[in-house]
Design a protein around this motif. Sequence first.
Motif, PDB file in Angstrom:
ATOM      1  N   LYS A 357       0.846  -1.182   0.000  1.00  0.00           N
ATOM      2  CA  LYS A 357       0.000   0.000   0.000  1.00  0.00           C
ATOM      3  C   LYS A 357       0.885   1.237   0.000  1.00  0.00           C
ATOM      4  O   LYS A 357       1.996   1.222   0.539  1.00  0.00           O
ATOM      5  CB  LYS A 357      -0.916   0.002   1.215  1.00  0.00           C
ATOM      6  CG  LYS A 357      -1.988  -1.083   1.164  1.00  0.00           C
ATOM      7  CD  LYS A 357      -2.872  -1.062   2.392  1.00  0.00           C
ATOM      8  CE  LYS A 357      -3.946  -2.147   2.297  1.00  0.00           C
ATOM      9  NZ  LYS A 357      -4.782  -2.219   3.523  1.00  0.00           N
ATOM     10  N   GLU A 369      -3.115   0.421  -3.670  1.00  0.00           N
ATOM     11  CA  GLU A 369      -2.447  -0.834  -3.335  1.00  0.00           C
ATOM     12  C   GLU A 369      -2.006  -1.511  -4.621  1.00  0.00           C
ATOM     13  O   GLU A 369      -2.773  -1.586  -5.588  1.00  0.00           O
ATOM     14  CB  GLU A 369      -3.396  -1.763  -2.573  1.00  0.00           C
ATOM     15  CG  GLU A 369      -2.797  -3.125  -2.238  1.00  0.00           C
ATOM     16  CD  GLU A 369      -3.800  -4.051  -1.575  1.00  0.00           C
ATOM     17  OE1 GLU A 369      -3.374  -5.067  -0.979  1.00  0.00           O
ATOM     18  OE2 GLU A 369      -5.024  -3.756  -1.653  1.00  0.00           O
ATOM     19  N   ARG A 384      -5.152  -1.083  -7.373  1.00  0.00           N
ATOM     20  CA  ARG A 384      -6.524  -0.752  -6.991  1.00  0.00           C
ATOM     21  C   ARG A 384      -6.531   0.314  -5.914  1.00  0.00           C
ATOM     22  O   ARG A 384      -5.517   0.550  -5.231  1.00  0.00           O
ATOM     23  CB  ARG A 384      -7.255  -1.990  -6.480  1.00  0.00           C
ATOM     24  CG  ARG A 384      -6.842  -2.422  -5.079  1.00  0.00           C
ATOM     25  CD  ARG A 384      -7.551  -3.674  -4.627  1.00  0.00           C
ATOM     26  NE  ARG A 384      -7.268  -3.985  -3.225  1.00  0.00           N
ATOM     27  CZ  ARG A 384      -8.138  -3.881  -2.231  1.00  0.00           C
ATOM     28  NH1 ARG A 384      -9.390  -3.487  -2.477  1.00  0.00           N
ATOM     29  NH2 ARG A 384      -7.809  -4.172  -0.989  1.00  0.00           N
ATOM     30  N   TRP A 386      -7.688   0.774  -2.489  1.00  0.00           N
ATOM     31  CA  TRP A 386      -8.150  -0.111  -1.416  1.00  0.00           C
ATOM     32  C   TRP A 386      -9.108   0.602  -0.471  1.00  0.00           C
ATOM     33  O   TRP A 386      -9.901  -0.045   0.219  1.00  0.00           O
ATOM     34  CB  TRP A 386      -6.959  -0.687  -0.644  1.00  0.00           C
ATOM     35  CG  TRP A 386      -6.159   0.319   0.144  1.00  0.00           C
ATOM     36  CD1 TRP A 386      -5.090   1.038  -0.294  1.00  0.00           C
ATOM     37  CD2 TRP A 386      -6.359   0.683   1.508  1.00  0.00           C
ATOM     38  NE1 TRP A 386      -4.608   1.847   0.708  1.00  0.00           N
ATOM     39  CE2 TRP A 386      -5.361   1.648   1.825  1.00  0.00           C
ATOM     40  CE3 TRP A 386      -7.263   0.300   2.496  1.00  0.00           C
ATOM     41  CZ2 TRP A 386      -5.270   2.229   3.086  1.00  0.00           C
ATOM     42  CZ3 TRP A 386      -7.156   0.887   3.752  1.00  0.00           C
ATOM     43  CH2 TRP A 386      -6.174   1.831   4.041  1.00  0.00           C
ATOM     44  N   ASP A 389     -12.229   0.330  -2.340  1.00  0.00           N
ATOM     45  CA  ASP A 389     -12.391  -1.085  -2.682  1.00  0.00           C
ATOM     46  C   ASP A 389     -12.791  -1.267  -4.142  1.00  0.00           C
ATOM     47  O   ASP A 389     -13.726  -1.996  -4.480  1.00  0.00           O
ATOM     48  CB  ASP A 389     -13.427  -1.750  -1.769  1.00  0.00           C
ATOM     49  CG  ASP A 389     -13.368  -3.278  -1.831  1.00  0.00           C
ATOM     50  OD1 ASP A 389     -12.305  -3.800  -2.202  1.00  0.00           O
ATOM     51  OD2 ASP A 389     -14.385  -3.928  -1.531  1.00  0.00           O
TER      52      ASP A 389
END
Length: 456
Positions: A357, A369, A384, A386, A389
């Motif tokens: 991260k 991340e 992505r 995080w 999400d």
Amino acid sequence: MGGDWTRREFLGRSAAVAASLGLAGAAGEIGAETIAPSGLRGRFLTHVSVVRVNQIEVTPDRSIGEDEAMDNRPERIRSRREAFRAGCPDGKMTWAISWLALKDNRKMYQDIRRLLASYHDQYGDEITFIPGGYFAPMYATREDIRKTIHQALGMITEMVGGGYRPQCLVAGFMDAENQRLLAADEGIHVCQGQIWSQLGIDNGDGDGGICYPYYPSREHYLKPAQGPADFIDCVCLDGWTCDFLTARRNGFQGGFNSRLGVGPIESVGNLGVDVGRKEMMDTTAVHFDTGYTLNNFGWVTAIWEVSIGHDADLTYWLQRIRERWPDTKVQTEGEFGLEWRKHNPNNAKLNYRFDAKGTGAPGSEKDLEIQWFMNREFRLALLRDWVKDTPPLAIDFTRYDLKAEEPHTLQREWNLMNVLNQKGTRPQDKPMRLRDLPLEDQRRIFARYPELKIKA
């Protein structure tokens, strides 16, 4: 910013941005453990210090950098070794000496050579050669590089005495054929032969490989050997452990330094002591915490030129590592490479995984991340958000089963790029869902990592 910027020229450019940022911690906990790539276990650190005359000695008779003789005085060498010992009293380090530093007849360099030899005798340090100021293949033919390496290794044997022979070569970038000859002709089976993810900085580009040890293919130094036919019995090592988030960038794209990590120029020199040192530790933690869990071993490395100083930062870094990860083995490049080689006769077990991260440092967005999957067949990177999400996007998919070829002319580009590359320099390098990759590539990925199907 131009592609020919150097790491030093970037100093201070993002200091104001960095001062306003709070740094996040290292990558969080991961899920289930995965099979380790080999029997190698533990935490390992290798440190290389470079001693030279000119900043970039591209060939024995040509230099394109600055004269750094006064920044490589014997007292600077002593200061570096004392700083290393203060941080890790029982550790060993590798010294890489340039062609001009081996040949210079001034008393200062005669004293330096005697001093380095004494460090081998006293501490067990490794003394080896660095050809081409990191960039030998970019400026010299393979045959000229071979001759230079052979002559320089002979001079080092004479300098250290007692029939001494280094266990590795420190090269920055090194072509596949000379890594093969290093093993076949010189009996040296470890080469720091690639600078992982470097593109658009200094005098050479080399993105497309994997950042942990592997045996290179005879086709291309960044391609892991696929089998006996293309196998080179020389363990290829990375030169700098970088922040995976910043490393995905091209050069200084967006005003950030893609080489940010454990190196002092990019970290402390650019971000200041507090923020820079934290970035060094956060980058280390990716490998010694999460990476150690994923791979059963972690490795952190860096090459620090004596001329840049930062000795206090070296002591700090090593001390904090010993406090936080007291089992860390601080070895020479050659020792580490041969330890890995002992557990891996070929590339069959390569299965490196990393999960990082962002640290919050410039270019390492703390809401992002990145996951890396690196094996003999391919490397894959997923990115992505995080916090939100979001589904992961593939930003790199480099296949190693495809034919690869190194340059035949002298040039700075020594990359290995095919399907998708993290730097985003080609029209096809657009982040995409895994399900949008060609079906053949999806099958290849899911056969090795079936858990990724649910993220597709």
